[in-house]
Design an enzyme around this catalytic site. Structure first.
Site, PDB file in Angstrom:
ATOM      1  CB  CYS A 118      43.338  42.168  26.477  1.00  0.00           C
ATOM      2  SG  CYS A 118      44.240  41.141  27.639  1.00  0.00           S
ATOM      3  CG  HIS A 251      39.362  40.896  25.953  1.00  0.00           C
ATOM      4  ND1 HIS A 251      40.171  39.928  25.381  1.00  0.00           N
ATOM      5  CD2 HIS A 251      39.821  41.072  27.215  1.00  0.00           C
ATOM      6  CE1 HIS A 251      41.074  39.559  26.259  1.00  0.00           C
ATOM      7  NE2 HIS A 251      40.890  40.222  27.380  1.00  0.00           N
ATOM      8  CG  ASN A 281      42.330  37.075  28.814  1.00  0.00           C
ATOM      9  OD1 ASN A 281      42.597  37.332  27.638  1.00  0.00           O
ATOM     10  ND2 ASN A 281      42.275  38.005  29.750  1.00  0.00           N
TER      11      ASN A 281
HETATM   12  N1  ACO Z   1      41.414  29.327  43.130  1.00  0.00           N
HETATM   13  C1  ACO Z   1      40.887  29.381  44.359  1.00  0.00           C
HETATM   14  N2  ACO Z   1      40.819  30.510  45.086  1.00  0.00           N
HETATM   15  C2  ACO Z   1      41.292  31.631  44.514  1.00  0.00           C
HETATM   16  C3  ACO Z   1      41.867  31.649  43.233  1.00  0.00           C
HETATM   17  C4  ACO Z   1      41.908  30.433  42.534  1.00  0.00           C
HETATM   18  N3  ACO Z   1      42.412  30.341  41.291  1.00  0.00           N
HETATM   19  N4  ACO Z   1      42.250  32.911  42.938  1.00  0.00           N
HETATM   20  C5  ACO Z   1      41.944  33.669  44.011  1.00  0.00           C
HETATM   21  N5  ACO Z   1      41.366  32.894  44.973  1.00  0.00           N
HETATM   22  C6  ACO Z   1      40.872  33.294  46.270  1.00  0.00           C
HETATM   23  C7  ACO Z   1      41.574  34.503  46.830  1.00  0.00           C
HETATM   24  O1  ACO Z   1      42.790  34.158  47.460  1.00  0.00           O
HETATM   25  C8  ACO Z   1      40.551  35.025  47.816  1.00  0.00           C
HETATM   26  O2  ACO Z   1      40.660  34.251  48.989  1.00  0.00           O
HETATM   27  P1  ACO Z   1      40.448  34.931  50.437  1.00  0.00           P
HETATM   28  O3  ACO Z   1      39.042  35.439  50.418  1.00  0.00           O
HETATM   29  O4  ACO Z   1      40.690  33.783  51.369  1.00  0.00           O
HETATM   30  O5  ACO Z   1      41.462  36.022  50.509  1.00  0.00           O
HETATM   31  C9  ACO Z   1      39.216  34.678  47.156  1.00  0.00           C
HETATM   32  O6  ACO Z   1      39.516  33.680  46.167  1.00  0.00           O
HETATM   33  C10 ACO Z   1      38.567  35.861  46.487  1.00  0.00           C
HETATM   34  O7  ACO Z   1      39.546  36.538  45.699  1.00  0.00           O
HETATM   35  P2  ACO Z   1      39.176  37.770  44.845  1.00  0.00           P
HETATM   36  O8  ACO Z   1      40.382  38.264  44.124  1.00  0.00           O
HETATM   37  O9  ACO Z   1      38.412  38.746  45.691  1.00  0.00           O
HETATM   38  O10 ACO Z   1      38.171  37.074  43.816  1.00  0.00           O
HETATM   39  P3  ACO Z   1      37.259  37.741  42.747  1.00  0.00           P
HETATM   40  O11 ACO Z   1      35.859  37.331  42.942  1.00  0.00           O
HETATM   41  O12 ACO Z   1      37.545  39.198  42.557  1.00  0.00           O
HETATM   42  O13 ACO Z   1      37.732  36.979  41.427  1.00  0.00           O
HETATM   43  C11 ACO Z   1      39.037  37.416  39.470  1.00  0.00           C
HETATM   44  C12 ACO Z   1      39.055  37.145  40.979  1.00  0.00           C
HETATM   45  C13 ACO Z   1      38.450  36.193  38.788  1.00  0.00           C
HETATM   46  C14 ACO Z   1      40.443  37.649  38.987  1.00  0.00           C
HETATM   47  C15 ACO Z   1      38.134  38.647  39.233  1.00  0.00           C
HETATM   48  O14 ACO Z   1      38.559  39.743  40.007  1.00  0.00           O
HETATM   49  C16 ACO Z   1      38.140  39.038  37.797  1.00  0.00           C
HETATM   50  O15 ACO Z   1      37.598  38.355  36.968  1.00  0.00           O
HETATM   51  N6  ACO Z   1      38.712  40.181  37.451  1.00  0.00           N
HETATM   52  C17 ACO Z   1      38.845  40.581  36.089  1.00  0.00           C
HETATM   53  C18 ACO Z   1      40.246  40.362  35.732  1.00  0.00           C
HETATM   54  C19 ACO Z   1      40.452  39.658  34.439  1.00  0.00           C
HETATM   55  O16 ACO Z   1      39.641  38.960  33.870  1.00  0.00           O
HETATM   56  N7  ACO Z   1      41.638  39.889  33.971  1.00  0.00           N
HETATM   57  C20 ACO Z   1      42.081  39.324  32.765  1.00  0.00           C
HETATM   58  C21 ACO Z   1      43.167  40.168  32.225  1.00  0.00           C
HETATM   59  S1  ACO Z   1      42.628  41.787  31.959  1.00  0.00           S
HETATM   60  C22 ACO Z   1      41.798  41.790  30.611  1.00  0.00           C
HETATM   61  O17 ACO Z   1      41.887  40.899  29.840  1.00  0.00           O
HETATM   62  C23 ACO Z   1      40.935  42.940  30.395  1.00  0.00           C
END
Ligand code: ACO
Length: 324
Positions: A118, A251, A281
């Protein structure tokens, strides 16, 4: 010393857009539960574009390149350097850049790919700027192009809702005055295991896991930290302050990362370009897609200061500060 300026930009999105509701309905048929509400609340994403079967990264990159050339008023045969940032090439080799050059029908100049996930576009732009400053090129096409839909595990809801396909490009030309005012590139390979794809070809066999895997929370924290450091570093190198930057084009991974970055740097949301809601993304394509969208809708104007920032697997990150 010669400087470089952005002479034009272009982008291309596959025509098929998929809303969160459509994606949720499709995933439900595979027993994967998600919702528009969860995706919007946690990421800000509302839709993504997905390339049809048979359409490759090279096709998207070529279309974006043609649009950028048209915008710059530059003929394809003036281009003496093509740098394509991608982590989803259509093949191991020849490079996507060489395939784009063949499509444009302009043999002769240098063409190569940059793989910094990215951060790829920012890496490619800084590299092309350095080659122009060194007198090794006069007119570069710098492209970010991805088909991330091909490396997603559509049964893993924590990753498959986050990404989309697309391409963006700029024409970077030699000039007497910059243009590109400052650039910094960084990596920390010890953070490789928070976002990875271990798929590979080895001794004639496909090996490893072909899909993207991620520790989302670790990525979130690291992204905000390194992007804020890199933004300050770029401004300092140019002898400017963040207040003087007209627009940030970070990004586009997640609107919450972008908002946290803005808060950390004290940059109001009105000066930050956001397209992740429309594109999701698109990895190396996200910054040039956002830049092109904001140039075309008139927010970005000639003479303004724009800070472009990338962060991604590796871990890699960096910034390019440009006067348009
Ligand atoms: N739909 C519904 N529920 C979901 C989904 C979904 N798509 N994905 C995860 N969940 C659930 C999980 O299973 C978890 O359930 P549980 O509590 O019963 O176990 C709950 O949601 C919370 O999951 P977390 O992973 O703790 O959620 P979080 O608030 O951290 O959000 C996310 C996840 C959106 C990926 C966040 O961590 C994030 O934005 N991270 C940055 C990563 C990113 O943007 N990466 C892109 C690539 S890297 C880059 O480009 C730099």
């Amino acid at each position: 010393m010669t400087a470089s300026v952005i002479a034009g930009s272009g982008s291309f999105l596959p025509p098929r857009s998929v809303s969160n509701d459509e994606l949720a309905a499709e995933l439900a048929t595979r027993g994967v539960e998600t919702s528009d509400q969860w995706i919007v609340e946690r990421t800000g994403i509302r839709q993504r574009h997905i390339a049809d079967r048979g359409v490759g990264t090279t096709d998207l990159a070529t279309a974006a390149a043609r649009a950028a050339l048209a915008d710059a008023g530059v003929a394809a045969d003036e281009v003496d350097l093509i740098v394509v940032a991608t982590s989803t090439p259509d093949q191991v080799f020849p490079s996507t850049a060489c395939a784009v050059q063949a499509n444009l029908g302009t043999p002769g100049g240098a063409a190569f790919d940059v793989q910094a996930v990215c951060s790829g576009f920012v890496y490619a732009l800084a590299t092309a700027d350095a080659l122009i400053q060194a007198g090794r090129a006069r007119c570069a096409l710098v492209i970010g192009a991805e088909t991330f839909s091909r490396i997603l595990d559509w049964t893993d809801r924590s990753t498959c809702v986050l990404f989309g396909d697309g391409a963006g490009a700029v024409v970077l030309k030699a000039a007497n005055a910059p243009g590109v005012l400052a650039a910094n590139l960084h990596a920390d390979g010890s953070q490789g295991r928070i976002l990875y794809n271990t798929g590979a070809l080895s001794y004639g066999e496909a090996t490893g896991d072909p899909f993207l895997r991620m520790d989302g929370q670790a990525v979130f924290k690291l992204a905000v930290n390194v992007l804020s450091q890199s933004a300050r570093e770029a401004c300092e190198a140019a002898g400017l302050t963040l207040d003087q930057v007209d627009w940030m084009v970070p990004h586009q991974a997640n609107v919450r990362i972008i908002q946290a970055l803005g808060r950390r740097l004290g940059v109001p949301a009105e000066r930050v370009i956001v397209t992740v809601d429309q594109h999701a993304n698109t990895s190396a394509a996200s910054v040039p897609l956002a830049l092109d969208a904001a140039r075309r809708d008139g927010r970005l104007q000639p003479g303004q200061l724009v800070l472009m920032q990338g962060v991604g697997a590796g871990f890699t990150w960096g910034s390019v500060l440009v006067r348009l």
